[in-house]
Design a protein around this motif. Structure first.
Motif, PDB file in Angstrom:
ATOM      1  N   VAL A  10       0.829  -1.050   0.124  1.00 25.99           N
ATOM      2  CA  VAL A  10      -0.104  -0.042   0.008  1.00 25.99           C
ATOM      3  C   VAL A  10       0.749   1.175   0.016  1.00 25.99           C
ATOM      4  O   VAL A  10       0.478   2.162  -0.849  1.00 25.99           O
ATOM      5  CB  VAL A  10      -0.765  -0.110   1.247  1.00 25.99           C
ATOM      6  N   MET A  11       1.926   1.150   0.655  1.00 33.15           N
ATOM      7  CA  MET A  11       2.833   2.281   0.710  1.00 33.15           C
ATOM      8  C   MET A  11       3.589   2.703  -0.786  1.00 33.15           C
ATOM      9  O   MET A  11       3.875   3.785  -1.063  1.00 33.15           O
ATOM     10  CB  MET A  11       4.206   2.071   1.391  1.00 33.15           C
ATOM     11  N   ILE A  12       3.304   1.800  -1.709  1.00 33.66           N
ATOM     12  CA  ILE A  12       3.815   1.835  -3.002  1.00 33.66           C
ATOM     13  C   ILE A  12       2.335   2.497  -3.919  1.00 33.66           C
ATOM     14  O   ILE A  12       2.395   3.493  -4.701  1.00 33.66           O
ATOM     15  CB  ILE A  12       4.497   0.911  -3.712  1.00 33.66           C
ATOM     16  N   ALA A  13       1.485   1.676  -3.705  1.00 30.59           N
ATOM     17  CA  ALA A  13       0.018   1.866  -4.324  1.00 30.59           C
ATOM     18  C   ALA A  13      -0.418   3.173  -4.237  1.00 30.59           C
ATOM     19  O   ALA A  13      -0.928   3.921  -5.091  1.00 30.59           O
ATOM     20  CB  ALA A  13      -0.863   0.646  -3.874  1.00 30.59           C
ATOM     21  N   ALA A  14      -0.549   3.618  -2.708  1.00 27.19           N
ATOM     22  CA  ALA A  14      -1.309   4.922  -2.621  1.00 27.19           C
ATOM     23  C   ALA A  14      -0.591   5.891  -3.213  1.00 27.19           C
ATOM     24  O   ALA A  14      -1.239   6.921  -3.828  1.00 27.19           O
ATOM     25  CB  ALA A  14      -1.514   5.024  -1.089  1.00 27.19           C
TER      26      ALA A  14
ATOM     27  N   LEU B 149       1.309   5.919   5.106  1.00 28.83           N
ATOM     28  CA  LEU B 149       2.772   6.034   5.829  1.00 28.83           C
ATOM     29  C   LEU B 149       2.758   6.132   7.094  1.00 28.83           C
ATOM     30  O   LEU B 149       3.834   5.943   7.686  1.00 28.83           O
ATOM     31  CB  LEU B 149       3.351   7.323   4.997  1.00 28.83           C
ATOM     32  N   ALA B 150       1.966   6.755   7.705  1.00 31.05           N
ATOM     33  CA  ALA B 150       2.071   7.022   9.087  1.00 31.05           C
ATOM     34  C   ALA B 150       1.859   5.497   9.950  1.00 31.05           C
ATOM     35  O   ALA B 150       2.562   5.293  10.837  1.00 31.05           O
ATOM     36  CB  ALA B 150       0.823   7.834   9.890  1.00 31.05           C
ATOM     37  N   ALA B 151       1.150   4.870   9.410  1.00 29.22           N
ATOM     38  CA  ALA B 151       0.789   3.189   9.848  1.00 29.22           C
ATOM     39  C   ALA B 151       2.092   2.716   9.795  1.00 29.22           C
ATOM     40  O   ALA B 151       2.448   1.882  10.531  1.00 29.22           O
ATOM     41  CB  ALA B 151      -0.371   2.643   9.395  1.00 29.22           C
ATOM     42  N   ALA B 152       2.513   2.828   8.541  1.00 22.79           N
ATOM     43  CA  ALA B 152       3.696   1.820   8.084  1.00 22.79           C
ATOM     44  C   ALA B 152       5.061   2.442   9.076  1.00 22.79           C
ATOM     45  O   ALA B 152       5.849   1.556   9.478  1.00 22.79           O
ATOM     46  CB  ALA B 152       4.331   2.127   6.922  1.00 22.79           C
ATOM     47  N   GLY B 153       4.964   3.817   9.424  1.00 24.01           N
ATOM     48  CA  GLY B 153       6.150   4.293  10.329  1.00 24.01           C
ATOM     49  C   GLY B 153       5.917   3.612  11.703  1.00 24.01           C
ATOM     50  O   GLY B 153       6.974   3.163  12.115  1.00 24.01           O
ATOM     51  N   ILE B 154       4.824   3.538  12.265  1.00 20.18           N
ATOM     52  CA  ILE B 154       4.617   3.027  13.710  1.00 20.18           C
ATOM     53  C   ILE B 154       4.814   1.523  13.452  1.00 20.18           C
ATOM     54  O   ILE B 154       5.312   1.009  14.463  1.00 20.18           O
ATOM     55  CB  ILE B 154       3.010   3.223  13.912  1.00 20.18           C
TER      56      ILE B 154
ATOM     57  N   LYS C 126       7.633  -4.423  12.376  1.00 17.49           N
ATOM     58  CA  LYS C 126       6.676  -5.667  12.119  1.00 17.49           C
ATOM     59  C   LYS C 126       6.538  -5.860  10.627  1.00 17.49           C
ATOM     60  O   LYS C 126       6.029  -6.711  10.368  1.00 17.49           O
ATOM     61  CB  LYS C 126       5.335  -5.439  12.784  1.00 17.49           C
ATOM     62  N   LEU C 127       6.986  -5.089   9.905  1.00 16.48           N
ATOM     63  CA  LEU C 127       6.817  -5.152   8.277  1.00 16.48           C
ATOM     64  C   LEU C 127       7.611  -6.179   7.693  1.00 16.48           C
ATOM     65  O   LEU C 127       7.301  -6.681   6.638  1.00 16.48           O
ATOM     66  CB  LEU C 127       7.125  -3.558   7.441  1.00 16.48           C
ATOM     67  N   GLY C 128       8.594  -6.879   8.278  1.00  9.17           N
ATOM     68  CA  GLY C 128       9.436  -7.735   7.737  1.00  9.17           C
ATOM     69  C   GLY C 128      10.516  -7.062   6.738  1.00  9.17           C
ATOM     70  O   GLY C 128      10.495  -5.879   6.330  1.00  9.17           O
TER      71      GLY C 128
END
Length: 278
Positions: A34-38, A188-193, A197-199
């Motif tokens: 989603v970080m790429i798609a959005a 992006l905020a959720a990904a930063g938090i 855990k993103l692997g």
């Protein structure tokens, strides 16, 4: 007729976007996809701004922002749903849920369903049950988690479409730009938090970006279709998008489903078609 063609175009774009997004989410954490798609989706809308115009009124800002929050949830839930699979079962479930809520809103706003619509609504619910509970050896039966995600994704998609429809009709692509900017920020905020855990897996960049571009095109076509027709009708025609997802899943991933679930998919197609006749 214009609204019908636009809605069908939106449906096709959504179906292809969902397949690519779901496939991309199998290669890395869904938020990486989603970080790429959005942002890719936002870039498309910004490029279209000079050609289609945008009026950033209070209504456009408010409804666009609301659609953005729903869009962020829809992106993550849908791609996670399709990553778990099977796509050819879960995609129709999200479609039916995403169609039911706009139909209800349309009716509350004074739109009317004919006899076909009154038959199509309970048939759609029956289709959800058939598709969700298929059994038998070798059947592609979704897990309870996948079903919950599918219903959540459908609800988020429905809210996104409803909010876009509420935006002023003279606002151009402003609601889409605001909505995508908000969804990108939330993502992006959720990904930063959740970064730890993103692997370590890297996202499928081209596939994820293509999903975002197609999703943006689908949103644009839906917005113009809703401005030229009834929300209840446009929403259910747009809900035909699993046809593209299922076709690609069967051809590329060789997904197979149980006979009972095939009946459910047929009932789903019939229900959406009936609703489209209203």
């Amino acid at each position: 007729m214009i609204a019908l063609l636009l809605a069908l175009g939106s449906s096709l774009s959504y179906g292809c976007a969902d397949f690519l997004g779901g496939l991309g989410a199998r290669k890395a954490h869904v938020l990486r996809t989603v970080m790429i798609a959005a942002p890719a989706s936002l870039a498309v809308e910004l490029l279209l701004w000079p050609f289609l115009g945008a009026s950033f009124s209070t209504g456009a800002l408010a409804w666009g922002a609301a659609s953005g929050v729903a869009s962020a949830a829809a992106f993550a839930l849908l791609y996670k749903t399709l990553a778990i699979g099977p796509m050819n079962v879960l995609s129709p479930i999200t479609a039916l849920v995403s169609a039911m809520l706009p139909v209800a809103v349309g009716l509350l706003q004074g739109e009317h369903l004919g006899t076909a619509g009154l038959i199509g609504l309970p048939l759609a619910l029956t289709a959800v049950i058939l598709v969700s509970t298929g059994s038998g050896t070798g059947s592609a039966r979704p897990s309870h988690t996948a079903l919950l995600l599918a219903f959540g994704a459908g609800a988020a998609i429905a809210l996104q479409l409803i909010f876009l429809h509420q935006a002023p009709s003279d606002s151009g692509v402003a609601p889409l730009i605001i909505g995508r900017a908000v969804s990108t920020t939330v993502t992006l905020a959720a990904a930063g938090i959740m970064y730890r855990k993103l692997g370590p897996e890297k996202p499928a960049y081209a596939m994820s970006a293509a999903a975002g571009v197609l999703d943006s095109v689908a949103n644009l076509l839906f917005l113009f279709a809703a401005r030229n027709g009834d929300l209840a009708v446009v929403a259910v025609i747009t809900a035909l998008y699993p046809a593209g997802t299922v076709l690609l899943a069967r051809r590329v991933l060789a997904e197979r489903i149980h006979r009972g679930q095939m009946v459910g998919l047929g009932a789903a197609a019939a229900a959406v078609s009936l609703l489209a006749l209203t």
